[in-house]
Every structure is written in C-alpha cells, then in structure tokens.
Design an enzyme around this catalytic site. Structure first.
Site, short mmCIF file in Angstrom:
data_model
loop_
_atom_site.label_atom_id
_atom_site.label_comp_id
_atom_site.label_asym_id
_atom_site.label_seq_id
_atom_site.Cartn_x
_atom_site.Cartn_y
_atom_site.Cartn_z
N HIS A 90 0.88 -1.18 0.00
CA HIS A 90 0.00 0.00 0.00
C HIS A 90 0.91 1.22 0.00
O HIS A 90 1.66 1.43 0.96
CB HIS A 90 -0.88 0.02 1.25
CG HIS A 90 -1.73 -1.20 1.40
ND1 HIS A 90 -3.05 -1.24 1.01
CD2 HIS A 90 -1.45 -2.45 1.88
CE1 HIS A 90 -3.54 -2.44 1.25
NE2 HIS A 90 -2.59 -3.20 1.78
N GLU A 139 -7.02 -12.29 6.30
CA GLU A 139 -5.99 -11.66 7.15
C GLU A 139 -6.49 -11.76 8.60
O GLU A 139 -5.87 -12.40 9.43
CB GLU A 139 -5.80 -10.18 6.73
CG GLU A 139 -4.75 -9.44 7.56
CD GLU A 139 -4.64 -7.94 7.18
OE1 GLU A 139 -5.58 -7.42 6.54
OE2 GLU A 139 -3.63 -7.31 7.55
N1 ADE Z 1 -4.79 -1.09 4.21
C1 ADE Z 1 -3.48 -0.92 4.36
N2 ADE Z 1 -2.93 -2.03 4.87
C2 ADE Z 1 -3.93 -2.92 5.03
C3 ADE Z 1 -4.00 -4.26 5.50
N3 ADE Z 1 -2.92 -4.92 5.93
N4 ADE Z 1 -5.19 -4.85 5.55
C4 ADE Z 1 -6.28 -4.21 5.14
N5 ADE Z 1 -6.27 -2.96 4.69
C5 ADE Z 1 -5.10 -2.32 4.62
ZN ZN Z 2 -2.57 -5.06 2.67
#
Ligand code: ADE
Ligand code: ZN
Length: 341
Positions: free
Chosen positions: A19, A200
């Site tokens: 990101h 995640e």
């Molecule tokens: N935005 C930035 N990093 C993120 C992540 N690890 N999971 C979800 N959204 C994100």
């Molecule tokens: Zn991410």
C-alpha cells in the site's frame, strides 16, 4: 560463501502487496506537513514511531488514515512513490504492483487526478532512474458502502490503460467480499484484474467468497485459509497466488512470533505464496527486511527462497514473456550463487 542478506539482495524479485500510503515514513510525514502548512498531532518523528504499537488491524488503520492526511499535491504523491522505490531498488526488487486508496484522498477533497498523476509520475521516474517497473491497483475501502466504490471506478475511466486492476482493503471483519460483488463485476467488465484482501483477520468463508463471488485473480494475505483443508485444496488446484506479509502479520498480531508464521507451511502444502511488506513504514521493514527476517525465523532453504522469487513473477500481472525472462534470471542467479542453505 554468500550470506543470506547478500543472496536475498541479488535475487530478482517482485512485490505484489504494497500500500503506497503505508510507505509514508514519519520523516516525510513531517516534511509534507511543513510544506502544506498542516499541524500534526505529534511533536517528533520519535513520537510518531512510538505510536506504532498495534493490537489489531483497526488500530493500525486509524493511524494510517490519519497519516495520509499530509498528502495533498501531485508532487507529494510523486515524492511518496519515489521514496518507496528507492528503498526497494536497494533490496533488489525489479517490479511492484502497488495499491492505492483513492477514497482516502477524494473524501477529503483531493482530486483523483492529483493522486493518480502524482503516483504515475513517480512510477515512470522509478522505471527510468532505478530500473524498477510497476503497475497500479486501485483499492476500494471495504468499511464503506459498495455504492461509494463506484465513483472511484468512474474517476479511473481516463486511466484504465494505466491501471492494472482493483483490490479490496481496510477493515476486514464484518465486511465480506460479497458486499462488493457488483463493483467487482463492473471492474472486470472494464478489463481490470481483480484482487482482494481476505483471510488476514477474516474467516476462511471470506476467502471462498473472494474466489467464488468476486472471481479474484489473487488473494491478499490468505493466512486463515489454512483453517479449511478443502479451501487449501481449492487454492492449490487453482494455482492461486497468495500475497503474504510476515512482518505485517507480526505487527498486527495475526501471529505472535515470526517463528510461528505459516509461510513455510503454505509452501509445503503447495500453495503459491509470495513474500511482501504491506505497509513497510508502519510494520518495521521493506521487502528485503521481510525476506531476511522471515527466512531467518523459519529457516527457509535456498530452494524455498527461489520458489518465493519465482512465485512473485508468475503471480504478477506482467506479460508472459517478461515472466519467463525473470524466471531464467532467477535460475541463472541461483546456480551461480555460492549461497547454500
Ligand atoms: N490497508 C493498508 N494495509 C492494510 C492491511 N494490511 N489490511 C487491510 N487494509 C489495509
Ligand atoms: Zn494489505
């Protein structure tokens, strides 16, 4: 005898989960605040770094969205991108597919074109001056309504030839992939590749939905897929790439200890895992640090490192002939390197 850092640095590799807003270092945050005459709720770089202690994804996102507030001009976005590319060029990274979050900026009045033009300018300069190629992935914020994801897709219309695909990020739990079925279909109809964060923090069902409802080309993270053997079987059968982020998982308490990280297990199961940094300014390391810390903690072998490097290209959206060229370079490098582990 070559050591692990030297071997990793020279290994051709790509980053598929980054990101760009998560590469904003506190030093640049202060510099942009000064340039844009903004007040920060921190007095020093040290104070900002001390605030980077997260119990979960939401703790991190709160501070990440606040940090992004200093990005105002095209030049800011270009400087942000170039600072990131300088770091990963030093790590031996050759190609990046980077996420950006347009809604984080358009919702505070920054035009889409300012964000996209600034990032694209930084990407073009990185290609010519650093030899790192890249592509852009536009992420929809999943904590917002699906209707709010259509304006960024519309704003992206003039850029469709310069955007690889769309993704889904932000707060996962409570916001399943199926919530975004329509906008992902519309994105696919425009010829865009599809990726989504799933597994995640969210359950294996979210990974199933990303596959079956959204029809993604890649899963970002995917850790919790390991809880469901049928899902693992499906991911292996599909040759689905997982963009795994070990230092992120440690910082966001997805794992308690890097030595317990599932990456080696994923490879052992035949999953097509890749190694990435996610938000390197917040999680304690860029691509190279992720590779070295994870290889150390898990005792990754030379063969496993080579597999990860190959996966980073075969899992990319690069043209097949470029992928083949990179795979040949990896083989040539691995056979000529004295590193043995
Ligand atoms: N935005 C930035 N990093 C993120 C992540 N690890 N999971 C979800 N959204 C994100
Ligand atoms: Zn991410």
């Amino acid at each position: 005898m070559s050591d692990l850092p030297t071997f990793v640095q020279g290994l051709p590799k790509a980053e598929l989960h980054l990101h760009i807003e998560g590469s904003l270092e506190p030093e640049l945050m202060f510099e942009l605040a000064r340039r844009n005459r903004l007040d920060l709720p921190f007095r020093s770089v040290e104070e900002v770094r001390a605030a980077y202690a997260f119990g979960n994804l939401q703790d991190f996102l709160d501070i990440y969205y606040q940090g992004a507030g200093v990005l105002r001009t095209e030049e800011d976005f270009k400087d942000l991108a170039l600072a990131y590319f300088r770091r990963v060029a030093a790590d031996g990274c050759r190609h990046v597919e980077l996420f950006f979050d347009p809604q984080t900026h358009t919702d505070r009045g920054i035009p889409f074109a300012v964000v996209a033009d600034g990032l694209l300018a930084g990407m073009a300069e990185a290609e010519t001056s650093l030899g790192v190629g890249s592509g852009l992935i536009l992420c929809y914020l999943r904590h917002l309504d699906e209707d709010a994801a259509f304006p960024p897709l519309r704003m992206a219309e003039p850029y469709l030839d310069r955007i690889l695909g769309v993704g889904l990020d932000s707060s996962e739990v409570g916001h399943p992939p199926s919530k975004f079925a329509r906008v992902f279909r519309a994105s696919r109809e425009r010829g865009l590749k599809l990726v989504a964060h799933a597994g995640e923090e969210g359950p294996p069902e979210y990974v199933w939905e990303a596959l079956d409802v959204l029809g993604v080309d890649r899963i970002d993270h995917g850790n919790r897929a390991l809880e469901d053997p049928k899902l693992v079987e499906r991911l292996v059968a599909d040759g689905m790439t997982l963009t795994v982020c070990p230092l992120s998982n440690l910082k966001l308490c997805v794992v308690d200890d890097l030595a317990e990280h599932p990456l080696k297990r994923m490879l052992g199961l035949g999953l097509k895992a890749t190694l990435n940094s996610d938000d390197p300014a917040y999680f304690g390391g860029y691509l190279g640090r992720n590779w070295i810390a994870t290889a150390d903690a898990l005792g990754l072998t030379k063969a496993e490192l080579v597999t990860l490097a190959k996966n980073s290209f075969t899992g990319s959206f690069l043209p097949p002939e470029t992928v083949q060229a990179r795979l040949a370079e990896i083989d040539a490098y691995a056979s000529s390197s004295a590193y043995s582990q």
